[in-house]
Each structure stands twice: as C-alpha cells, then as structure tokens.
Design an enzyme around this catalytic site. Structure first.
Site, short mmCIF file in Angstrom:
data_model
loop_
_atom_site.label_atom_id
_atom_site.label_comp_id
_atom_site.label_asym_id
_atom_site.label_seq_id
_atom_site.Cartn_x
_atom_site.Cartn_y
_atom_site.Cartn_z
N ASN A 129 0.88 -1.17 0.00
CA ASN A 129 0.00 0.00 0.00
C ASN A 129 0.91 1.22 0.00
OD1 ASN A 129 -1.76 2.08 0.52
ND2 ASN A 129 -2.73 1.12 2.29
N ARG A 148 -2.91 -1.96 -3.18
CA ARG A 148 -4.08 -1.13 -2.96
C ARG A 148 -4.01 0.04 -3.95
NH1 ARG A 148 -5.28 3.51 1.34
NH2 ARG A 148 -7.50 3.63 0.98
N HIS A 200 -13.35 2.96 0.57
CA HIS A 200 -13.27 1.92 1.62
C HIS A 200 -13.90 0.61 1.15
CE1 HIS A 200 -13.39 5.25 4.97
NE2 HIS A 200 -12.14 4.91 4.72
N ARG A 213 -12.96 15.84 8.20
CA ARG A 213 -13.78 16.14 7.00
C ARG A 213 -15.23 16.38 7.41
NH1 ARG A 213 -12.02 10.83 3.81
NH2 ARG A 213 -10.04 10.74 4.87
N GLU A 234 -8.05 -5.01 5.52
CA GLU A 234 -7.98 -4.68 4.10
C GLU A 234 -6.80 -5.39 3.42
OE1 GLU A 234 -8.66 -0.67 5.68
OE2 GLU A 234 -9.36 -0.19 3.67
#
Ligand code: ADP
Length: 420
Positions: free
Chosen positions: A13, A97, A186, A247, A391
């Site tokens: 990743n 990823r 996600h 955010r 993940e």
C-alpha cells in the site's frame, strides 16, 4: 485448468510518503511479516517492522524513493535474523491497494501496461493517492521482474450500485462528459467485513442485507444487499457522507459557493472542508481523533460533546436511511478504529436504533476486545455486530483469486458472489 494458487503473497500500500507492506502465507492466510516505511522523501525516514512471532523493531531508513523503500523491505524479508523468506524468489505474487478505479475498473485486475495507463487516467479523481499507488506498482515491477502484480481498487466493490444511487441530480451530460458521479471508497474494507459477517452469522452473503459502517479517521457507511452495494455514503471523493475526523461529510453545496463568493479560493475551501472540519473543526480542541474528543467531552467540554452528538446523529440517520432502502436489514456492522474499539460510540449509536428492532447488550458491547462479536440482544431483529476489518488480507485474497482462476473464467463483477 486453474493455475496453482500463489502462496507467498506480498501486499503493498504505497502512499505519497509511505510504503506499507504485509507478507502473507496464503495457504493459511497467515501474516509472516508486516510494517511500514514512513517519511519517504522527507527528513528522517524510518522503517517499522513486525514479524509473526512478535519480534519487532523500528529503525532509521536511508531511503528517498519508493523503490529504495521497497528494496529495504525486501532486504528485511530475507534477512537471516529478522526475515521470513529464504529468498526473494519465494514471493509469488504482489497485491496493491489502488484508491480510485474510476469507471474503468469494476473488479480487481492483473496489472498490464494498459491497466497502468487506466490507473494513470483516474489520477485526476484521486490526485493524492493514485500516483503513489502506481509508483508502488512500478517499484515492484523493477524489483520483482517476473512476479505478477494485482491491483485492488477501493472503489471496485461499489460498482454494483444502481445508477439511481451513483448519479447526482445534475444534468446527465456532466456524468457523461466529466465522470461526475458517486464512486464510493473503503470498498475493500466493506467487502471484507461483509464476507466476515456472513461467516459469523453462518449464512451465505447472497442471502443477507447488511449495513456496514467503517468508522476510522475517514468514515463511510454502505448498504450491502446480497453481496451487492445498493448505496454508500462517500461520493465522487471521500469528502461526502458521515462526519469524520477532519472532514465535514454532507454539506449544502451552496456553502461552497457562498465561501467562494466571499473570496476563498478552491484550495482554501478544499483545506477547510477536508482538513479543518469534522470532529476537529466542531470541537475546537485541536484534534479530530475520536479518543481525544471523547476525553474532552467526558471532562465537560461542550463543543466536544456537540461534535460527538453530530457524529452519532449523522451515522444514525444513514443507518435509518439504508435500513429503509434495503427494505429491512439483518445486521449493522461496526468496523474501523472507532467502530472496532469505541464501546461508548457504539452504545450512543445503538441506543437510538430501538425503533429498527436493534437493542444493545451492554455486557457484550464491553467485552468485544477487538474480536468479531454480536453485541445486540438475542431477540434483536436487526443485529449489531463488531467486525475487525483487514484490508490487507482482502487484497491478498483478491490477488490469489485473480491469479488462480484463468482470466476468462472470472465472473462479471457481482453477477455472482465470488468466493473471496
Ligand atoms: P484510519 O482511518 O486512519 O485508518 P483508524 O481506522 O485507525 O484510522 O481509526 C482511527 C480512529 O479510531 C481515531 O479517531 C481514533 O481515536 C479512533 N479510536 C481508536 N481506538 C479508539 C477507542 N478505544 N475509543 C474511541 N476511538 C478510538
């Protein structure tokens, strides 16, 4: 005939200044070693390394590019003292990823030059993520010449969304000309926890309706109907939806116009909404970290209390909405740093779901200890579940799946449920 499944799978990743890795033995789905090189291209880069037997260390890393970082990782993986492989030739496949697959990628893919060009084309949609993701792939191509690379996209799981979910209510031309639509993010995590929840419940995913909430620094929630995504909260970018660490999530788009007319530039507004908002902005405590906000809230800080109430209310409102569009659901699943660890936030959220038939068992909620668990009462119609995400393992599984099935036999995405 299917190819022999790769066993030793490296998952990479690559971020703008970091390279995260996990080396798996996929015959047992066991991690052999994992870690991260951070601050690549900055001052004082370092490597954190952990082996399956608990041996771990952190050391200075003399690297300035992702390729050098990968070479350092490789040296450690075969190091006689801390390594886990006899030789780099033992690495059979690499899974990467990739954040944005745009409209090009409905599924994970084996990397080719065409795939790389398509990932490059999607960079305008994820300028901070896709270029370093591609850099990680290219570094692996240099270091591991004949080893296949597989790209696994954060957006791919969401491709089953119907147009009524992914289109914005603006003129259709804007979708056709500029690709303006909801993509969702996600996806690898939502997919992993969906399958893991099906395992926990002992039911095929194809028979379940799930609401999966990935609550980390970034947060998103997805309605999963029999393995297909019906809707998800993040949009064309990861700014939309839930209240997050920094955010804003959902906001009246006219706020952006108002701020622009008051003289803020697009970059100013971008920073405001992505980096200075959410828990950080509302609480004003200088942190978007949920633990810090809970601590401040419990110490009586009213703004932190308000920030948490907003986080919970937005989440509950999405759960209600997704419960309705799914026509009822079997479970709401909590994952990500907050979802897996915060007894308090789960309590706050689930205490508002009684009208959906979901009732918290407080004792089960307290005792999850980061393990998969049903935390609702046994008579709840809608179950509440804690499911740790993974993940990296999902990427390794996708890599094995792609390289084991001859490409022509890979089912069209979501036309049937693959056995990941
Ligand atoms: P990222 O999205 O960066 O991968 P994580 O999934 O690790 O982040 O989630 C980080 C968030 O999880 C932070 O807001 C952190 O405060 C929160 N978190 C971790 N442990 C707890 C806990 N025990 N209670 C509340 N929040 C927690």
């Amino acid at each position: 005939m299917p190819h022999r499944a790769p066993v030793n799978v490296l998952v990479v990743n690559a971020g703008s200044s970091s390279l995260k890795f996990t080396m798996y033995a996929m015959d047992q789905e066991k991690f052999l070693a994992r870690g991260i090189v951070e601050r690549i291209g900055l001052n004082e880069p370092f490597l954190k390394y952990e082996r399956h037997d608990g041996k771990s260390f952190k050391e200075q890393a003399l690297v300035s590019t992702h390729e050098e970082a990968l070479e350092l990782v490789c040296a450690k993986l075969v190091d006689p003292e801390v390594g886990v492989l006899a030789s780099l030739m033992d690495v059979e496949a690499i899974g990467h990823r990739v954040v944005h697959g745009g409209e090009n990628f409905h599924d994970s893919v084996i990397v080719t030059n065409e795939v790389k060009n398509n990932i490059r084309e999607c960079s305008s949609l994820a300028p901070l993520h896709n270029p370093p993701n591609l850099g990680g792939i290219e570094a692996c191509e240099q270091v591991f010449e004949d080893v296949p690379n597989v790209a696994v996209f954060d957006t791919a799981f969401h491709h089953s969304m119907p147009a009524s979910s992914y289109l914005y209510a603006i003129p259709y031309d804007y979708y056709e000309k500029f690709g303006i639509r909801k993509y969702g993010f996600h996806g690898t995590s939502h997919k992993f926890v969906s399958y893991a929840t099906a395992d926990l419940l002992g039911a095929p995913l194809g028979e379940l309706k799930l609401i999966t909430a990935h609550l980390g620094n970034g947060a998103s929630i997805t309605a999963v109907e029999r393995g297909n995504v019906l809707d998800t909260s993040m949009g064309m970018t990861p700014l939309n939806g839930l209240v997050m660490g920094t955010r804003c999530g959902d906001i009246d788009p006219a706020v952006v116009l108002y701020l622009a007319r008051r003289g803020m530039t697009p970059d100013d507004i971008d920073r405001l909404l992505n980096k200075c908002s959410g828990l950080l902005g509302v609480s004003g405590i200088g942190s978007g970290d949920m633990r810090d906000n809970i601590t401040a809230s419990q110490a009586g800080n009213m703004q932190a209390q308000r920030a948490i109430r907003m986080f919970v209310q937005r989440l509950v409102s999405y759960i209600g909405s997704y419960f309705t569009i799914l026509g009822g659901a079997d479970a709401v699943v909590f994952t990500g740093g907050i979802g897996e660890n915060s007894v308090y936030i789960r309590d706050q959220v689930i205490s508002k779901l009684g009208c959906l038939g979901c009732h918290l068992d407080p004792e089960k909620n307290r005792q999850t200890l980061g393990k998969p668990a049903i935390i609702s009462t046994s008579d709840s119609k809608l179950k509440a579940i804690v499911m740790p995400t993974n993940e990296e393992l999902m990427i390794a599984r996708e890599t094995v799946r792609l390289l084991t099935i001859p490409s022509k036999a890979i089912p069209a995405p979501h036309s049937s449920i693959p056995s990941a």
